[in-house]
Design an enzyme around this catalytic site. Structure first.
Site: not given
Length: 373
Positions: A23, A173, A176, A178, A233
């Site tokens: 990112t 993805h 992580n 998400y 997260n």
């Protein structure tokens, strides 16, 4: 081995060094890719494979300030500038499709978009907003069956748009913390319907998305990133983690995905992914296996020699060293990344990292290994 070409299912890579998704927040405020991004990726085209920064398949999935999307024709046209620039340098690039789910703030989303997740629990922590600075994550709305059908379709359409934009493939993805991992991880996913409750339910969204993307663009153009044992997260390890991910890997293998990209953030302070589990995961998946996690040249070469993986992903070293492959080949010093410029607009700390001085040398390449995967 790191610098040897490899061919798998029609994809020829010039070496086995992968630029990991990073990112960088250099898209416009409207989440459109820029010419500066094209420069950044083309500078790093000597990687065997570039995997782009997380790119949202829908307005609801954007989450962060200034990350790119791939859900409308303007974004397709702007991404073409990047893919053409990378291809002009002889590189290959996959786009990473990332729906942020509950990792979002409403200020970062366009008008009409909303924060979604498996439930209504707010993601712990804060995120940056350009208008208000650091803010707690916004409350998500628990996704309905209709929402989930919609998001599966959004991934498939975004993958189709990726082909129109000139990408060589798509990475889903699923790591992580998400959206996809929010469903995979029972610490986050407390649903009792067919998208929760047990291993089969928690794996369902990842598999439905993967299947839809495969149907849209072909399995040979699709990879996936996973982070078992991740703690990002609001996720965390759970008792069934190895059983669940081995089942998931076998199911993804049956879809004939091109690769599985494993996240191990031990080098950044996260819990390690056990070595024996990595081997089991590799054995469960028939495609290419990408390792990541603090590799240098020596450790990358050894991992490839030991057949623990087929490709090695490098993150921050590629961020600060556009010519990383050449530096690793020559044993040259690496530029040190500047964390203060990781996520800010502009060229500083993005396209201004220096290259090695130009010099001639012998061609050390070898014929491609036509791996039967």
């Amino acid at each position: 081995m790191l610098f040897d070409p490899i061919e798998a299912r029609g994809l020829l890579l010039s070496n086995r060094a992968v630029m990991a998704p990073l990112t960088r927040s250099r898209a416009t405020a409207e989440h459109t890719p820029t010419d500066l991004m094209a420069t950044y990726y083309s500078q790093r085209a000597s990687a065997g494979l570039i995997i782009s920064e997380g790119t949202s398949p829908s307005p609801n999935g954007l989450g962060y300030a200034r990350i790119p999307g791939l859900y409308d024709l303007k974004q397709v046209d702007c991404w073409k500038v990047t893919t053409e620039a990378v291809h002009a340098q002889g590189g290959k690039i996959f786009v990473q499709l990332m729906h942020c789910g509950r990792v979002a703030h409403m200020v970062n989303l366009p008008a009409g978009a909303e924060v979604l997740g498996p439930g209504s629990e707010i993601c712990p922590g804060e995120m940056w907003t350009d208008g208000l600075g650091m803010q707690p994550h916004s409350p998500p709305r628990a996704m309905t069956d209709t929402d989930l059908t919609t998001v599966v379709g959004e991934y498939a359409r975004s993958a189709t748009l990726a082909m129109e934009a000139g990408f060589d493939g798509v990475e889903i993805h699923g790591a992580n913390g998400y959206l996809i991992e929010q469903f995979l991880n029972p610490v986050v996913n407390s649903r009792t319907d067919r998208f929760g409750a047990d291993i089969e339910g928690r794996n369902r969204l990842a598999l439905e998305i993967a299947d839809a993307v495969v149907q849209a663009i072909g399995a040979q153009r699709v990879g996936i990133r996973l982070s078992p044992y991740g703690v990002f997260n609001g996720t965390a390890a759970f008792p069934e983690v190895e059983e669940q991910y081995l089942i998931l890997a076998k199911s993804l293998s049956s879809l004939r995905l091109l690769y599985l990209h494993l996240v191990d953030h031990e080098a950044m302070g996260a819990p390690p992914v056990p070595a024996d589990f990595k081997l089991k995961l590799r054995e469960s998946f028939a495609g290419l296996f990408i390792l990541s996690g603090g590799f240098d040249r020596a450790h990358a070469e050894q991992a490839l020699l030991d057949k623990h993986g087929d490709l090695i992903a490098f993150g921050r070293p590629f961020l600060a060293n556009p010519d990383l492959v050449e530096r690793l080949q020559k044993g040259a010093d690496l530029n040190v990344p500047d964390p203060a410029t990781f996520y800010v607009p502009g060229a500083k700390g993005y396209t201004d990292y220096p290259f090695l001085p130009k010099s001639s040398g012998p061609d050390t390449r070898h014929p491609p290994d036509k791996t039967p995967r």
